[in-house]
Enzyme design. Structure first.
Site, PDB file in Angstrom:
ATOM      1  N   ASP A  13       0.934  -1.431   0.106  1.00 11.58           N
ATOM      2  CA  ASP A  13       0.072  -0.196  -0.049  1.00 11.58           C
ATOM      3  C   ASP A  13       0.785   1.288  -0.035  1.00 11.58           C
ATOM      4  O   ASP A  13       0.629   2.384   0.610  1.00 11.58           O
ATOM      5  CB  ASP A  13      -0.995  -0.224   1.325  1.00 11.58           C
ATOM      6  CG  ASP A  13      -1.984  -1.129   1.357  1.00 11.58           C
ATOM      7  OD1 ASP A  13      -2.238  -1.820   0.047  1.00 11.58           O
ATOM      8  OD2 ASP A  13      -2.216  -1.803   2.289  1.00 11.58           O
ATOM      9  N   LYS A  16       1.838   1.797  -5.065  1.00 19.02           N
ATOM     10  CA  LYS A  16       2.421   1.535  -6.240  1.00 19.02           C
ATOM     11  C   LYS A  16       1.487   1.837  -7.535  1.00 19.02           C
ATOM     12  O   LYS A  16       1.751   2.051  -8.722  1.00 19.02           O
ATOM     13  CB  LYS A  16       2.410   0.002  -6.081  1.00 19.02           C
ATOM     14  CG  LYS A  16       3.579  -0.530  -5.161  1.00 19.02           C
ATOM     15  CD  LYS A  16       3.479  -1.921  -4.852  1.00 19.02           C
ATOM     16  CE  LYS A  16       2.368  -2.486  -4.390  1.00 19.02           C
ATOM     17  NZ  LYS A  16       2.002  -1.949  -2.889  1.00 19.02           N
ATOM     18  N   GLY A  40      -4.505  -4.222  -3.787  1.00 18.16           N
ATOM     19  CA  GLY A  40      -5.651  -3.149  -4.148  1.00 18.16           C
ATOM     20  C   GLY A  40      -4.889  -1.941  -4.523  1.00 18.16           C
ATOM     21  O   GLY A  40      -4.165  -1.280  -3.772  1.00 18.16           O
ATOM     22  N   HIS A  41      -4.684  -1.641  -5.650  1.00 21.57           N
ATOM     23  CA  HIS A  41      -3.714  -0.437  -6.282  1.00 21.57           C
ATOM     24  C   HIS A  41      -4.688   0.535  -6.812  1.00 21.57           C
ATOM     25  O   HIS A  41      -5.735   0.376  -7.769  1.00 21.57           O
ATOM     26  CB  HIS A  41      -2.987  -1.153  -7.422  1.00 21.57           C
ATOM     27  CG  HIS A  41      -2.010  -2.150  -7.080  1.00 21.57           C
ATOM     28  ND1 HIS A  41      -1.281  -2.752  -8.006  1.00 21.57           N
ATOM     29  CD2 HIS A  41      -1.712  -2.651  -5.766  1.00 21.57           C
ATOM     30  CE1 HIS A  41      -0.367  -3.592  -7.113  1.00 21.57           C
ATOM     31  NE2 HIS A  41      -0.665  -3.461  -5.956  1.00 21.57           N
ATOM     32  N   GLN A 226       2.045  -6.035  -3.225  1.00 20.74           N
ATOM     33  CA  GLN A 226       2.509  -5.954  -1.614  1.00 20.74           C
ATOM     34  C   GLN A 226       3.841  -5.156  -1.772  1.00 20.74           C
ATOM     35  O   GLN A 226       3.957  -4.297  -2.339  1.00 20.74           O
ATOM     36  CB  GLN A 226       2.849  -7.690  -1.210  1.00 20.74           C
ATOM     37  CG  GLN A 226       1.253  -8.283  -1.165  1.00 20.74           C
ATOM     38  CD  GLN A 226       0.813  -8.753  -2.357  1.00 20.74           C
ATOM     39  OE1 GLN A 226       1.244  -9.480  -3.225  1.00 20.74           O
ATOM     40  NE2 GLN A 226      -0.490  -8.736  -2.672  1.00 20.74           N
TER      41      GLN A 226
END
Ligand code: GDP
Ligand code: IMO
Ligand code: MG
Length: 432
Positions: A13, A16, A40-41, A226
């Site tokens: 988080d 990225k 989750g990007h 990650q």
């Protein structure tokens, strides 16, 4: 440079999604190499927020190719849903601009159930706090050779044979060990053959595809999921994910030769966050922690859980730089620090009588580690409109320079807000 890796330098988080979207402007192809929909990007363009879990960030730009590497574990239902969501907004993935490795492993319904049931059975302290997406059990099957890959799914006979054998074991484990209901062979087979039909056209030999594109001079961006501290080998084991989130995952997770890797950019927050269980030496449970969570909107993009927040940890930062060989960094969320004074930076740990400057492998030492801090003056000015380094207040420049010195690598980009244009660009890794 023709190939750039963008990977997380902390516990995930780091931003990225934003950084990949920004550098993807210069790329032709964006490739995810590890993880699955535990990621989750977030990308914010003209005020519109998009959260991607499987499809590479970068796909929001016109004429980009997206690739899912063999190092990923893919939940086909989630992928199809994500594709539909994008199609509804005019972003259409076709067999010309989207590819899935035939060697990528598939997340099955029993993986999800095993993941949640195991977490549920753990004590509060032992909980990893997984995302519950079946990631660990899917990688576990890959390692024990009980996994099902896309190439297996596409052959009805092979798929039925593998599923029958695997399901027998999974159902017995679910029923007797986890006290959970099992799955019907016929129902799972039918459901997954349906996915196969819809996804078949995208499945290909990604290793060959990428080599061909690289030899043609196409620009490729490898998007990490990650972060290094969640890497199965280099992270805070066992409080990690189940894949190589670091740069090592690129080679194994895409099937390309090492000499293609040139620039390796780490994404690092101006402070630290972590979501889920596990030790976190600079964690703050006071008003400063509250400020970081509130101002940084630190809530999980996948699960919505509040993220744990703390000061910048240069021990973690240096470790990430060394293990990944970062050639540059993207510093994110500098704006979140506005209003905090003084700022603190962790430069080492005290564990009992010992002073550590390297990140320990022993998780008990990490749990006991007391951060050694240095202090710097903060700033009050709103920096969200800064677009050049000179636009930042003196104390922000001093903070950034101090981090650069401690980490030993330059910042290519500094981010001062979630929007694409809220970026200070120092160097573009595709243009070096
Ligand atoms: P990722 O998993 O590394 O892609 O990061 P996430 O998307 O899970 O979390 C990063 C969050 O921070 C998202 O909500 C982004 O929109 C947001 N973000 C990224 N860069 C910045 C920044 O420089 N400032 C602020 N305030 N938010 C940012
Ligand atoms: P992105 O790509 C932050 C964490 C989970 C849990 C541990 C294991 O958005 O940075 P898993 O479901 O992978 O078995 O969970 O890893 N985790 C993440 N934390 N960002 C992520 O991805 C994460 N993916 C997994 O919270 O602690
Ligand atoms: Mg995320």
């Amino acid at each position: 440079m023709n190939s750039v890796v963008v990977a997380g330098a902390q516990w995930g988080d780091e931003g990225k999604g934003k950084v990949v979207d920004f550098f993807a402007q210069q790329a032709n192809v964006i490739v995810r190499y590890a993880g699955g929909n535990n990621a989750g990007h977030t990308i914010v363009v003209r005020g519109e927020k998009t959260i991607l879990h499987l499809i590479p960030s970068g796909i929001l730009h016109k004429d980009k190719v997206g690739v899912l590497g063999n190092g990923m574990v893919v939940d086909p239902a989630v992928l199809l849903q994500e594709m539909e969501g994008l199609a509804g907004r005019g972003i259409k993935l076709t067999s010309k601009n989207f590819f899935i490795s035939e060697r990528a492993h598939i997340i099955m319904p029993y993986h999800r159930r095993i993941d949640s049931a195991r977490e549920g059975a753990k004590s509060k302290q032992g909980k990893i706090g997984t995302t519950g997406r079946g990631i660990g059990p899917a990688y576990e099957d890959k390692a024990t050779r009980a996994g099902i890959r896309f190439v297996d799914l596409l052959d009805e006979e092979v798929f039925a044979e593998r599923l029958r054998a695997v399901l027998k074991e999974k159902n017995a484990y679910l029923k007797h060990v986890l006290k959970q209901p099992g799955f019907s062979f016929a129902a799972v087979r039918k459901e997954y053959l349906g996915y196969a039909k819809r996804l078949k056209r995208y499945v290909t030999d990604v290793s060959l595809l990428l080599e061909d594109l690289l030899l043609k001079g196409k620009k490729i961006l490898f998007e990490g999921a990650q972060g290094i501290m969640l890497d199965i080998d280099h992270g805070t084991y066992p409080f990690v994910t189940s894949s190589n989130a670091g740069v090592g995952g690129v080679l194994a997770g895409c099937g390309i030769a090492p000499y293609f890797l040139q620039e390796i950019v780490g994404v690092i927050k101006a402070y630290t966050t972590r979501v889920g269980g596990g030790p976190f030496p600079t964690e703050l449970q006071d008003a400063v922690g509250g400020h970081l969570r509130r101002e940084g909107a630190e809530y999980g993009a996948t699960t919505g859980r509040p993220r744990r927040c703390g000061w910048f940890d240069a021990v973690v930062g240096r470790y990430g730089v060394r293990v990944n060989g970062f050639t540059g960094l993207a510093l994110t969320k500098l704006d979140t620090l506005t209003g905090l004074d003084p700022l603190r930076i962790c430069t080492g740990y005290r564990v009992g009588r010992k002073r550590l400057t390297e990140f320990p492998a022993d998780i008990r030492q990490v749990e006991r580690a007391k951060p050694i801090y240095e202090e710097m003056p903060g700033w009050q000015e709103d920096i969200r409109d800064a677009r050049r380094l000179e636009d930042l207040p003196g104390n922000a420049i001093r903070y950034v320079r101090r981090l650069e010195t401690l980490l030993g690598v330059p910042f290519f980009l500094m981010s001062v807000g979630p929007q694409r244009e809220q970026s200070i660009i120092v160097e573009n890794p595709f243009e070096t």
